[in-house]
Design a protein around this motif. Structure first.
Motif, mmCIF file in Angstrom:
data_model
loop_
_atom_site.group_PDB
_atom_site.id
_atom_site.type_symbol
_atom_site.label_atom_id
_atom_site.label_comp_id
_atom_site.label_asym_id
_atom_site.label_seq_id
_atom_site.Cartn_x
_atom_site.Cartn_y
_atom_site.Cartn_z
ATOM 1 N N ILE A 189 39.071 47.014 40.381
ATOM 2 C CA ILE A 189 38.481 46.489 41.584
ATOM 3 C C ILE A 189 37.518 46.702 41.543
ATOM 4 C CG2 ILE A 189 39.723 46.436 44.234
ATOM 5 C CD1 ILE A 189 42.916 47.636 43.447
ATOM 6 N N ARG A 190 36.765 47.444 41.469
ATOM 7 C CA ARG A 190 35.809 47.986 42.538
ATOM 8 C C ARG A 190 34.699 47.370 41.699
ATOM 9 N NH1 ARG A 190 33.095 53.474 41.260
ATOM 10 N NH2 ARG A 190 33.425 52.325 38.926
ATOM 11 N N ASP A 191 34.799 47.509 40.224
ATOM 12 C CA ASP A 191 33.757 47.184 39.409
ATOM 13 C C ASP A 191 34.403 45.355 39.229
ATOM 14 O OD1 ASP A 191 32.619 49.331 38.894
ATOM 15 O OD2 ASP A 191 33.830 49.798 37.213
ATOM 16 N N THR A 192 35.368 44.482 39.302
ATOM 17 C CA THR A 192 35.567 42.841 38.634
ATOM 18 C C THR A 192 35.629 42.483 40.270
ATOM 19 O OG1 THR A 192 37.965 43.156 39.122
ATOM 20 C CG2 THR A 192 36.842 43.889 37.057
ATOM 21 N N MET A 193 35.532 42.445 41.271
ATOM 22 C CA MET A 193 35.658 41.951 42.489
ATOM 23 C C MET A 193 34.282 41.166 42.638
ATOM 24 S SD MET A 193 36.253 44.511 45.684
ATOM 25 C CE MET A 193 35.270 45.977 45.780
ATOM 26 N N ARG A 194 34.365 40.132 42.936
ATOM 27 C CA ARG A 194 33.098 39.171 43.158
ATOM 28 C C ARG A 194 33.187 38.691 45.053
ATOM 29 N NH1 ARG A 194 31.552 42.124 40.146
ATOM 30 N NH2 ARG A 194 30.147 42.217 38.574
ATOM 31 N N ASN A 195 32.180 38.122 45.660
ATOM 32 C CA ASN A 195 32.608 37.376 46.767
ATOM 33 C C ASN A 195 33.526 37.597 47.271
ATOM 34 O OD1 ASN A 195 32.096 34.722 48.321
ATOM 35 N ND2 ASN A 195 33.026 33.844 47.357
ATOM 36 N N TYR A 196 33.579 38.967 47.766
ATOM 37 C CA TYR A 196 34.365 40.119 48.829
ATOM 38 C C TYR A 196 33.709 40.280 50.133
ATOM 39 C CZ TYR A 196 39.365 39.952 46.091
ATOM 40 O OH TYR A 196 40.628 39.191 45.538
ATOM 41 N N ILE A 197 34.187 40.713 50.710
ATOM 42 C CA ILE A 197 34.481 41.805 52.145
ATOM 43 C C ILE A 197 34.743 42.728 52.090
ATOM 44 C CG2 ILE A 197 33.708 41.363 54.712
ATOM 45 C CD1 ILE A 197 33.844 37.881 53.851
ATOM 46 N N ILE A 198 34.555 43.644 52.297
ATOM 47 C CA ILE A 198 35.546 44.795 52.578
ATOM 48 C C ILE A 198 35.532 45.257 54.329
ATOM 49 C CG2 ILE A 198 35.790 47.211 51.977
ATOM 50 C CD1 ILE A 198 34.073 46.370 49.615
ATOM 51 N N THR A 199 36.341 45.133 54.639
ATOM 52 C CA THR A 199 36.147 45.282 56.081
ATOM 53 C C THR A 199 37.645 46.811 56.892
ATOM 54 O OG1 THR A 199 38.026 43.818 56.761
ATOM 55 C CG2 THR A 199 36.229 42.443 56.380
ATOM 56 N N GLU A 200 37.775 46.179 58.140
ATOM 57 C CA GLU A 200 38.862 47.228 59.006
ATOM 58 C C GLU A 200 39.869 46.694 58.711
ATOM 59 O OE1 GLU A 200 39.851 47.598 62.706
ATOM 60 O OE2 GLU A 200 38.073 46.820 62.937
ATOM 61 N N TYR A 201 41.403 47.375 57.964
ATOM 62 C CA TYR A 201 42.587 46.807 57.994
ATOM 63 C C TYR A 201 42.380 46.862 58.873
ATOM 64 C CZ TYR A 201 46.803 46.173 56.379
ATOM 65 O OH TYR A 201 48.455 45.307 56.241
#
Length: 393
Positions: A189-201
């Motif tokens: 997941i860490r290495d393949t995600m692109r154009n992603y936002i990591i936010t509070e859940y």
């Protein structure tokens, strides 16, 4: 038999947005599978008025009431309904747009943005990124250890098919969307995600968790802006649609209707649920798509309503005024213990089953006025019927 590829090209030639034409025809195909109409006269009647034929059964359409419902063809032809300020609705941009004027609390914390392939999937650290976490290859792991649960979502599109990811670290291990995973999957997941936002859940209010605990309940509220004749007077906003989406045991418990969730309308002024919910017909084991209670937990809708609604209602009003350069907003909201969090704003959300949960949209005078000003009545659906007939084989 309909040649759907031919129909896509024909509605494009009629002026429908290129991408939206494909979506429009796919929804027609789904409608014909779920609600087959064998009577050619009924099919012609619906298509000439801009409706998928299955809407006759779904809405209970008649000559007397069909003008109260937004037709499918005209709705797709109106895209886009927002002007050049549409760029505000990009998920990353929206965080900055709503970072003032009392709207700050409506957005979750934004930690990082993972760039696209052109930028090599580079991590860009955003305004809420914890200062005590090193910016290196272990950033995501250390952030997860600190926050315990993260929301990771595409900034646009589906971003390689990963979709929305709830990443969680529990005492017994790692979880992706409530399913256990190993470190190899985490690294993938860490290495393949692109154009992603990591936010509070954003966690839902306990009252909503009592209805369905395995995924967050999301509200869909569609707001329409009516501009007065006086060009100097402030605009007024009207609610076209308001409903809550709950997960079910179908397809892993996701709350969106397209994955098997259920939707229940609620009164926008009071937050009280309607007496029934609906689910897409293709997810019904017995063909019954209108239910008086949650299919798994048996919670009855008529007995309760949304928590914290007066506060959330005021926040929605504030938000609409803050982004009042836009005309049409499909708000996706999670009600929390202390207020609400905005997941995203859609510029042209679905409005089909919504007209069952919330009633016919055009029966509301203020909403009807909005759509008429946008040109709804000027679009001749007989052109659509002709295109449909020319696509038969």
């Amino acid at each position: 038999m309909t040649n759907y590829d031919v129909l896509v090209e024909k509605v494009r030639k009629l002026g429908m947005d290129h991408r939206w034409a494909g979506m429009f025809v796919k929804k027609l195909r789904d409608d014909e599978a779920a609600f087959p109409v064998m009577d050619e006269a009924k099919k012609k009647w619906a298509l000439e008025r801009g409706f998928y034929p299955g809407r006759i059964e779904l809405y209970g359409l008649t000559e007397e009431n069909y003008m109260n419902y937004v037709p499918d063809y005209q709705y797709f032809m109106l895209h886009p309904m927002n002007n050049h300020f549409l760029k505000w609705l990009d998920k990353t941009t929206l965080k900055y747009v709503l970072n003032s004027n009392g709207c700050e609390s409506t957005m979750p914390e934004y930690y990082a943005y993972v760039e696209n392939d052109l930028c090599g999937g580079r991590f860009t650290y955003l305004m809420d990124c914890p200062e005590d976490i090193a910016k290196d290859k272990d950033f995501l792991w250390n952030l997860l250890n600190q926050k315990k649960v993260l929301a990771m979502k595409p900034n646009s599109g589906t971003s390689g098919g990963l979709g929305f990811i709830k990443l969680e670290l529990r005492e017994d291990g790692l979880y992706e969307n409530n399913k256990p995973i190993d470190m190899a999957r985490f690294e993938e997941i860490r290495d393949t995600m692109r154009n992603y936002i990591i936010t509070e859940y954003a966690r839902q209010h306990r009252d909503l968790a009592a209805v369905w605990p395995d995924s967050e309940c999301t509200l869909r509220v569609i707001m329409c802006k009516n501009t007065p004749e006086d060009r100097y007077a402030p605009a007024e906003w009207a609610c076209a649609v308001s409903y809550a989406r709950f997960g079910t045991s179908v397809n892993g418990g996701a709350s969106n209707l397209s994955s098997g969730g259920v939707g229940v309308g609620f009164d926008f002024e009071t937050g009280k649920y309607k007496d029934f919910c609906i689910r897409y017909k293709r997810f019904t084991p017995d063909g019954v798509w209108m239910l008086q209670k949650h299919p798994d937990t048996n919670v009855e809708w008529k007995t309760t309503g949304l928590p914290n609604w007066p506060m959330v209602r005021q926040l929605i009003d504030n938000l609409c005024q803050h982004v009042s350069s836009l005309d049409y907003l499909g708000l996706d909201i999670i009600i929390t213990e202390n207020g609400m969090k905005l997941c995203e704003i859609n510029s042209h959300p679905a409005i089909d089953y919504e007209q069952i949960m919330c009633g016919p949209v055009l029966a509301k005078e203020s909403v009807r006025s909005f759509f008429e000003k946008k040109g709804l009545r000027k679009i001749d659906a007989k052109d659509f019927y002709q295109a449909y007939m020319e696509s038969q084989e």
